[in-house]
Design a protein around this motif. Structure first.
Motif, mmCIF file in Angstrom:
data_model
loop_
_atom_site.group_PDB
_atom_site.id
_atom_site.type_symbol
_atom_site.label_atom_id
_atom_site.label_comp_id
_atom_site.label_asym_id
_atom_site.label_seq_id
_atom_site.Cartn_x
_atom_site.Cartn_y
_atom_site.Cartn_z
ATOM 1 N N THR A 24 0.831 -1.210 0.000
ATOM 2 C CA THR A 24 0.000 0.000 0.000
ATOM 3 C C THR A 24 0.859 1.250 0.000
ATOM 4 N N VAL A 25 1.890 1.281 0.832
ATOM 5 C CA VAL A 25 2.792 2.440 0.864
ATOM 6 C C VAL A 25 3.511 2.592 -0.471
ATOM 7 N N ARG A 26 3.866 1.479 -1.088
ATOM 8 C CA ARG A 26 4.551 1.553 -2.383
ATOM 9 C C ARG A 26 3.637 2.138 -3.449
ATOM 10 N N SER A 27 2.374 1.757 -3.449
ATOM 11 C CA SER A 27 1.435 2.323 -4.427
ATOM 12 C C SER A 27 1.167 3.795 -4.149
ATOM 13 N N TRP A 28 1.179 4.218 -2.879
ATOM 14 C CA TRP A 28 1.016 5.649 -2.566
ATOM 15 C C TRP A 28 2.192 6.457 -3.093
ATOM 16 N N GLU A 29 3.407 5.942 -2.913
ATOM 17 C CA GLU A 29 4.595 6.689 -3.342
ATOM 18 C C GLU A 29 4.755 6.690 -4.857
ATOM 19 N N SER A 30 4.181 5.731 -5.524
ATOM 20 C CA SER A 30 4.251 5.714 -6.991
ATOM 21 C C SER A 30 3.141 6.537 -7.634
ATOM 22 N N GLY A 31 2.127 6.948 -6.869
ATOM 23 C CA GLY A 31 1.026 7.719 -7.411
ATOM 24 C C GLY A 31 -0.069 6.888 -8.039
ATOM 25 N N ARG A 32 0.010 5.561 -7.936
ATOM 26 C CA ARG A 32 -1.018 4.714 -8.527
ATOM 27 C C ARG A 32 -2.327 4.845 -7.766
ATOM 28 N N THR A 33 -2.246 4.876 -6.430
ATOM 29 C CA THR A 33 -3.428 5.058 -5.593
ATOM 30 C C THR A 33 -3.170 6.174 -4.606
ATOM 31 N N ALA A 34 -4.221 6.617 -3.940
ATOM 32 C CA ALA A 34 -4.122 7.683 -2.951
ATOM 33 C C ALA A 34 -4.850 7.245 -1.684
#
Length: 425
Positions: free
Chosen positions: A39-49
């Motif tokens: 989840t943190v990885r997707s937040w830092e990549s901008g895929r999810t918020a």
């Protein structure tokens, strides 16, 4: 149709930078928030918020990290007079020259879009410190009689930029460069134009989020790259045949080498040597760690050097070669007004489709409830053969004698023969 704004968060690149500045891993940050590492990885990549309570906790934690970094930077700056930029030993040969006093790249590296359009910034001469001049004291003026205000004395109100104007400015400035970058990523002209148009449509739908982002161009670039690199495009009929190659044989050979690279290496090479991002920013946008991004970059350069020995693999040479390749193609950037109109039309279409599908489900459910039986009717069991029961007997056919007797009985009286009655003599 836009969405309502939520709690403000820094850009995905800034989130990753703050975490790495505190020497925190994604797992440690996830444990503090109460989510998983993915989840943190997707937040830092901008895929999810993040949303809801997790968004507030994440924003508060990032604010604390930013405050700690600001305080430590101000203390170290007051002691040493400047900030030092440290880079890993394995990344020194990959990173462009850095000015330690300002912490930014040299003017030699400029984005691909700027190199194509010719918007290069000339170097400014160092400004000479001039002694401050004290303002001369003017005599006080006597108040004049009240006069009606004129055009010269009336303050001019500064025009307020509307969301549509801000979006049009972003699209006008960034769309030409993004179309050329996407062409280098896919090698298809139509797909590059379509990807950039879809990315700007998505940006207009989420404009409250994009408008407060620290790097709106990076937000749109990531969306365009994700759409262009989708594996579902290979199923389209128009993508079964490759596009026409460039006219120049050198450009044709260089583009063929780029298309032979794996998509991850091609994107890393384009972001670092083409767009001009730093290694941590490139790793964050490609959803990889910094060592993995460095390995992809080195492998891509080695592949180009093996197949094209006459092409230099230095960052400046590759940057110039990428700019020449995409500058030779005539690509049409999307129109800002048409993008906004298309985005709103697309949003209305999908909204109406969702409403129609929901109404269809409700109607089918109501029809089922109306026609369904209200009580249980047990099904009839199928018939079975029963053994041991004698067959049903009935009268058999009459014989010839029986038939004669039957006919004689029918001809006689039903009461029998007449009885003899006595007579008087």
């Amino acid at each position: 149709m836009t969405q309502s704004p939520a709690t403000a968060l820094p850009s995905p690149k800034e989130r990753r930078r703050l975490r790495e500045a505190k020497s925190l891993s994604q797992a440690e940050l996830a444990a503090k928030i109460g989510v998983t590492r993915e989840t943190v990885r997707s937040w830092e990549s901008g895929r999810t918020a993040p949303r809801g309570r997790r968004r507030n906790v994440y924003a508060k934690l990032l604010a604390e990290l930013a405050n700690e970094q600001t305080v430590s930077g101000s203390v170290s700056g007051s002691v040493s007079g400047r900030r030092s930029v440290r880079r890993p030993s394995w990344a020194k040969d990959l990173a462009p020259p850095v000015d330690d006093t300002k912490g930014r790249k040299s003017p030699a590296r400029i984005p691909v879009g700027a190199a194509i359009n010719g918007h290069t910034r000339p170097e400014r001469a160092p400004a000479v410190a001039q002694p401050e001049r004290q303002p001369e004291r003017q005599p006080e003026r006597q108040p004049e009689p009240s006069t009606p205000p004129t055009a010269a004395t009336t303050p001019v109100a500064t025009p307020v930029t509307t969301p549509a104007e801000a979006f049009d400015a972003l699209c006008t400035n960034c769309a030409p460069g993004l179309v050329r970058q996407t062409y280098l990523l896919t090698g298809r002209r139509t797909l590059a134009q379509e990807s950039v148009e879809r990315a700007f449509q998505l940006a207009w739908q989420r404009w409250p989020e994009v408008a407060v982002d620290r790097d709106p161009e990076g937000w749109v670039r990531a969306a365009a790259y994700e759409y262009a690199m989708s594996p579902w495009h290979r199923l389209r009929r128009s993508h079964r045949q490759p596009d026409a190659p460039p006219a120049d044989p050198a450009d044709r050979a260089f583009l063929a080498v780029l298309m032979s690279l794996p998509p991850a290496q091609r994107r890393t090479l384009l972001l670092y040597d083409g767009v001009g991002l730093d290694l941590p920013e490139t790793a964050a946008e490609t959803e990889a760690s910094t060592p993995a991004a460095a390995g992809r970059l080195l492998n891509a350069r080695d592949a180009i050097a093996d197949r094209l020995p006459d092409v230099a693999t230095t960052p400046e040479a590759l940057h110039q070669r990428l700019g020449e390749l995409c500058g030779a193609e005539k690509l049409r950037p999307p129109n800002a007004g048409l993008v906004r109109t298309g985005s709103e039309t697309r949003a209305r279409f999908w909204t109406r489709a969702a409403i129609a599908f929901t109404a269809l489900i409700v109607g089918a459910t109501a029809l089922t409830l109306r026609t369904a039986p209200t009580h249980y009717e047990p099904p009839q069991s199928p018939g079975k053969a029963i053994s041991g029961v004698p067959p049903r007997m009935g009268p058999g056919p009459l014989t010839y004698g029986d038939q004669l007797l039957h006919r004689k009985l029918r001809e006689d009286l039903s009461s029998g023969p007449e009885r003899l009655t006595p007579q008087a003599r």
